[in-house]
Scaffold this motif. Sequence first.
Motif, PDB file in Angstrom:
ATOM      1  N   CYS A 246      -5.357  -0.354   2.229  1.00  0.00           N
ATOM      2  CA  CYS A 246      -4.752  -1.602   1.742  1.00  0.00           C
ATOM      3  C   CYS A 246      -4.273  -1.428   0.298  1.00  0.00           C
ATOM      4  CB  CYS A 246      -5.747  -2.756   1.778  1.00  0.00           C
ATOM      5  SG  CYS A 246      -6.778  -2.830   3.252  1.00  0.00           S
ATOM      6  N   CYS A 249      -0.714  -0.139  -0.825  1.00  0.00           N
ATOM      7  CA  CYS A 249       0.446  -1.028  -0.943  1.00  0.00           C
ATOM      8  C   CYS A 249       0.183  -2.207  -1.877  1.00  0.00           C
ATOM      9  CB  CYS A 249       0.842  -1.573   0.422  1.00  0.00           C
ATOM     10  SG  CYS A 249       1.662  -0.343   1.449  1.00  0.00           S
ATOM     11  N   HIS A 250      -1.047  -2.727  -1.866  1.00  0.00           N
ATOM     12  CA  HIS A 250      -1.310  -3.957  -2.626  1.00  0.00           C
ATOM     13  C   HIS A 250      -1.822  -3.706  -4.039  1.00  0.00           C
ATOM     14  CE1 HIS A 250      -0.445  -6.783   0.601  1.00  0.00           C
ATOM     15  NE2 HIS A 250      -1.052  -5.965   1.432  1.00  0.00           N
ATOM     16  N   HIS A 328       2.436  -4.801   7.933  1.00  0.00           N
ATOM     17  CA  HIS A 328       1.244  -4.225   8.579  1.00  0.00           C
ATOM     18  C   HIS A 328       1.467  -3.435   9.866  1.00  0.00           C
ATOM     19  CE1 HIS A 328      -0.427  -7.560   5.973  1.00  0.00           C
ATOM     20  NE2 HIS A 328      -0.668  -6.415   5.370  1.00  0.00           N
TER      21      HIS A 328
HETATM   22  C1  HEC Z   1       2.260  -0.231   4.132  1.00  0.00           C
HETATM   23  C2  HEC Z   1       1.958  -1.221   3.167  1.00  0.00           C
HETATM   24  C3  HEC Z   1       0.805  -2.188   3.397  1.00  0.00           C
HETATM   25  C4  HEC Z   1      -0.497  -1.876   3.672  1.00  0.00           C
HETATM   26  C5  HEC Z   1      -1.096  -0.492   3.836  1.00  0.00           C
HETATM   27  C6  HEC Z   1      -1.203  -3.132   3.734  1.00  0.00           C
HETATM   28  N1  HEC Z   1      -0.357  -4.184   3.507  1.00  0.00           N
HETATM   29 FE1  HEC Z   1      -0.855  -6.161   3.376  1.00  0.00          FE
HETATM   30  N2  HEC Z   1       1.109  -6.637   3.132  1.00  0.00           N
HETATM   31  C7  HEC Z   1       2.138  -5.722   3.074  1.00  0.00           C
HETATM   32  C8  HEC Z   1       3.371  -6.448   2.961  1.00  0.00           C
HETATM   33  C9  HEC Z   1       4.766  -5.819   2.884  1.00  0.00           C
HETATM   34  C10 HEC Z   1       3.064  -7.823   2.952  1.00  0.00           C
HETATM   35  C11 HEC Z   1       4.032  -8.988   2.848  1.00  0.00           C
HETATM   36  C12 HEC Z   1       4.193  -9.266   1.398  1.00  0.00           C
HETATM   37  C13 HEC Z   1       5.400 -10.071   1.045  1.00  0.00           C
HETATM   38  O1  HEC Z   1       5.777 -10.944   1.813  1.00  0.00           O
HETATM   39  O2  HEC Z   1       5.943  -9.785  -0.024  1.00  0.00           O
HETATM   40  C14 HEC Z   1       1.613  -7.896   3.048  1.00  0.00           C
HETATM   41  C15 HEC Z   1       0.891  -9.102   3.026  1.00  0.00           C
HETATM   42  C16 HEC Z   1      -0.475  -9.168   3.059  1.00  0.00           C
HETATM   43  C17 HEC Z   1      -1.230 -10.404   2.978  1.00  0.00           C
HETATM   44  C18 HEC Z   1      -0.639 -11.785   2.796  1.00  0.00           C
HETATM   45  C19 HEC Z   1      -0.649 -12.570   4.083  1.00  0.00           C
HETATM   46  C20 HEC Z   1      -0.056 -11.868   5.247  1.00  0.00           C
HETATM   47  O3  HEC Z   1      -0.818 -11.510   6.159  1.00  0.00           O
HETATM   48  O4  HEC Z   1       1.152 -11.618   5.270  1.00  0.00           O
HETATM   49  C21 HEC Z   1      -2.558 -10.054   3.083  1.00  0.00           C
HETATM   50  C22 HEC Z   1      -3.759 -10.981   3.067  1.00  0.00           C
HETATM   51  C23 HEC Z   1      -2.624  -8.623   3.229  1.00  0.00           C
HETATM   52  N3  HEC Z   1      -1.361  -8.123   3.217  1.00  0.00           N
HETATM   53  C24 HEC Z   1      -3.773  -7.911   3.405  1.00  0.00           C
HETATM   54  C25 HEC Z   1      -3.843  -6.554   3.651  1.00  0.00           C
HETATM   55  C26 HEC Z   1      -5.054  -5.844   3.995  1.00  0.00           C
HETATM   56  C27 HEC Z   1      -6.423  -6.464   4.096  1.00  0.00           C
HETATM   57  C28 HEC Z   1      -4.702  -4.541   4.164  1.00  0.00           C
HETATM   58  C29 HEC Z   1      -5.590  -3.386   4.594  1.00  0.00           C
HETATM   59  C30 HEC Z   1      -6.370  -3.643   5.781  1.00  0.00           C
HETATM   60  C31 HEC Z   1      -3.282  -4.433   3.933  1.00  0.00           C
HETATM   61  N4  HEC Z   1      -2.778  -5.682   3.651  1.00  0.00           N
HETATM   62  C32 HEC Z   1      -2.551  -3.255   3.998  1.00  0.00           C
HETATM   63  C33 HEC Z   1       2.035  -4.344   3.087  1.00  0.00           C
HETATM   64  C34 HEC Z   1       0.890  -3.637   3.311  1.00  0.00           C
END
Ligand code: HEC
Length: 470
Positions: A246, A249-250, A328
């Motif tokens: 996670c 990216c975050h 995701h």
């Molecule tokens: C490959 C990149 C990437 C990974 C790895 C990643 N995310 Fe994300 N995540 C994103 C993107 C892109 C968004 C949408 C953000 C936006 O709208 O600007 C996002 C949005 C979110 C959000 C906001 C609500 C939603 O669901 O859209 C949450 C909570 C979140 N991620 C949690 C996680 C968690 C927990 C993990 C690991 C289990 C994770 N992310 C791994 C790219 C990623």
Amino acid sequence: MLRSTGNIVQRLVQKVWVYWILATLLACGFMGYALTADRSPAKRIFLPGKTTHGHYQIELDCHACHTTSFEMKQDACVGCHVAELKQCKDTHPATKFIDPVNAQRLKVLDATNCLTCHKEHVPERTYPMGLSLPTDYCYHCHTTIFEDRPSHQGFAFNSCQTAGCHNYHDNRALYENILVKHFGEPDVLENPHVPSRDYHDWLKSRKQLGSPLTAADQDSKLPADEITTALAGWLKSSHSTAGVNCSGCHQPPVEVGDTEVPQTWSESVALDVCSGCHKPEAEGWLGGLHGMRVADNFPPMQVCDARLPMKSAAAHRLLTCNSCHPAHQYDTHLAAVQACLECHNDDHSLAYTRSSHFELWTAETNGKSPAGSGVSCATCHMPREEGAGRIVVNHNQNANLEPNEKMVRSVCMNCHGLEFSIDALADPQLINKCFEGSPAKHIESAQMAKDWFDRKQRERQERLNRRNSQ
Ligand code: HEC
Ligand code: HEC
Ligand code: HEC
Ligand code: HEC
Ligand code: HEC
Ligand code: HEC
Ligand code: HEC
Ligand code: HEC
Ligand code: HEC
Ligand code: HEC
């Protein structure tokens, strides 16, 4: 009574003057702002007419092309397009005309200046690609063509650039040697398929692939009920199996001096984060209509600002990596057709699901036929090409779009003969039906090249025979 009315009128007139002066000042201020403020939408009032399909998204960046006094900037066009023209092995580059042998021809048509043929903001005078040429312009320079090529006798002066015959810049699929080499191939080749993606193996061979991660490894520190969907998607994706957590990216680490420091959690993920790991994909995306606004430092394109027909439900969506790769899951099958059809709504796009290409794609998606044998929107518009030492999905969907013969080698020839491909792409009705049916007519150029080549062979043989018998 009369006097007081006179006073009122006088005062009113004075007031009108005040208002008039105020209005003038305001108008001047507005004009001044419009003239000077970089990229202010007010600048549109100075546009002589509608900007072309290729450039309207960045039209507010007047100074990409103009000087402050709205003269054309020297080399503006070349600055943005040189790589593309080089890559397509431009048959008429400006450098060709610096040679004194060819300089004579410039008196007829100055081919060193892009603006001789391409115009801007004059829609009533331009064809696609901003072209504003007399249709017989090839003949102005190639006046001896009918003597040089007997096969061309009887052709109209303006027929050189007919679809499937010649282009001015890009003739990679149309030059003689390739026509002769692929003459007489069947319409559909044996075992038709496009190359496989090899990103995974490429990363592995360079030891850049992390170990697979499980739910227990996720490093988000968010409450479990807030991450249910994100976690489920991530677990299914190749990011988790390739060790991208996670935080990758975050909370991408930033370099401070020599050390990498993790950032605080950010819910949104910027383009820079994706491009940090996926540079060739991001660069491609920035070069086409989907990403060109971001490339020029504008906010992303919004679907409702498009000129092509789009689904109304998508009106307020922005064009980013997420447009086709929702957060995701990163399912590339979904990205290749379903994602496109959430936005695109023109006849060609809508006809796709009625085509035999779609049948092939469905069979591939269901595992009924081998990987690479299907034809999706992305197969044609985002071809898999060699680059950066591996097969890269070209994310610039305009790179092979116009003139459409660009698609012949990068796409169709994986599966079809050259002649069939040229015929199909020269048929606008067939494109409109997304290739459901046979090409309406046959382009003779391959046959002509073959005849020319055979004649040359025969003549050479005769010369040899004569020399041998002497
Ligand atoms: C490959 C990149 C990437 C990974 C790895 C990643 N995310 Fe994300 N995540 C994103 C993107 C892109 C968004 C949408 C953000 C936006 O709208 O600007 C996002 C949005 C979110 C959000 C906001 C609500 C939603 O669901 O859209 C949450 C909570 C979140 N991620 C949690 C996680 C968690 C927990 C993990 C690991 C289990 C994770 N992310 C791994 C790219 C990623
Ligand atoms: C992608 C490049 C490009 C952009 C961006 C652009 N222009 Fe132009 N503009 C041109 C070209 C090319 C011409 C035609 C020049 C010629 O024929 O000599 C032109 C012509 C003009 C002319 C007519 C000039 C003349 O001498 O006839 C005006 C006025 C003009 N542009 C204003 C603007 C304004 C205002 C903006 C920004 C809102 C803008 N342009 C953005 C390329 C561009
Ligand atoms: C700031 C960079 C930039 C400048 C400056 C620029 N272009 Fe472009 N041009 C683009 C992009 C991005 C596209 C859209 C993607 C594509 O079609 O390749 C495009 C598209 C085009 C197209 C295809 C249009 C279509 O309808 O498909 C032509 C032709 C073209 N440009 C010629 C020119 C000429 C001639 C000039 C100089 C007057 C110029 N460009 C200046 C970036 C630029
Ligand atoms: C003698 C006329 C002529 C001149 C000069 C010219 N072009 Fe073109 N251009 C064309 C034509 C015609 C097309 C349509 C496709 C084709 O025939 O190659 C085109 C197409 C294009 C395209 C679309 C993509 C492609 O590969 O075809 C771009 C980009 C482009 N021109 C840029 C330029 C730039 C930049 C210059 C100046 C260095 C320039 N052109 C000079 C005639 C010209
Ligand atoms: C401004 C003059 C000019 C214009 C306009 C022009 N050409 Fe050419 N063309 C040349 C020159 C110079 C060469 C280099 C070979 C030569 O000397 O004949 C050339 C070469 C060619 C070749 C051989 C390409 C190769 O290198 O194998 C073809 C085919 C051709 N042109 C077709 C066309 C067509 C079709 C058009 C119109 C779309 C066109 N030309 C417009 C000047 C021009
Ligand atoms: C820390 C590096 C990293 C970041 C950041 C990252 N990725 Fe990835 N991405 C990878 C790796 C590694 C793979 C897996 C390669 C494999 O195993 O096939 C991958 C795979 C992909 C795939 C292909 C999925 C498949 O199943 O074939 C897509 C699409 C993708 N990433 C998009 C994105 C997007 C969009 C972003 C930004 C939101 C992003 N990635 C951010 C490293 C990253
Ligand atoms: C979020 C909406 C959205 C998605 C998803 C999307 N597009 Fe687009 N696409 C657009 C918009 C908006 C434009 C710009 C249209 C315009 O300028 O009129 C565009 C432009 C294009 C163009 C260039 C057309 C031209 O005439 O220059 C092609 C080709 C294209 N998209 C193909 C695809 C394919 C293939 C997919 C799926 C792999 C896809 N698009 C996914 C919105 C989308
Ligand atoms: C118009 C839709 C669209 C957009 C926008 C888009 N992609 Fe893709 N992407 C695809 C499709 C479709 C594939 C799979 C193509 C295939 O299988 O040949 C893909 C594949 C990938 C892959 C896997 C490449 C490989 O070789 O396995 C990565 C990584 C990727 N995209 C990253 C990105 C990034 C980063 C962005 C934003 C800069 C982005 N994509 C924007 C449609 C899109
Ligand atoms: C077999 C190859 C192929 C397939 C499959 C395909 N296209 Fe196209 N597409 C083309 C060609 C060729 C053109 C026309 C280029 C030209 O001549 O200007 C085109 C044009 C377009 C345009 C520009 C239309 C316009 O009016 O300017 C869009 C947008 C587009 N395609 C989207 C899609 C989408 C979305 C899908 C899937 C639903 C798809 N295409 C499937 C080959 C294909
Ligand atoms: C992955 C391989 C593949 C690619 C790439 C591909 N095709 Fe096809 N195409 C096929 C196959 C296989 C068939 C035959 C389907 C059948 O007969 O059921 C076909 C059928 C066709 C047909 C005839 C459809 C009909 O209903 O008779 C046309 C036209 C066509 N393709 C044009 C193109 C063009 C143009 C391109 C390039 C832009 C292209 N194809 C790219 C595999 C491919």
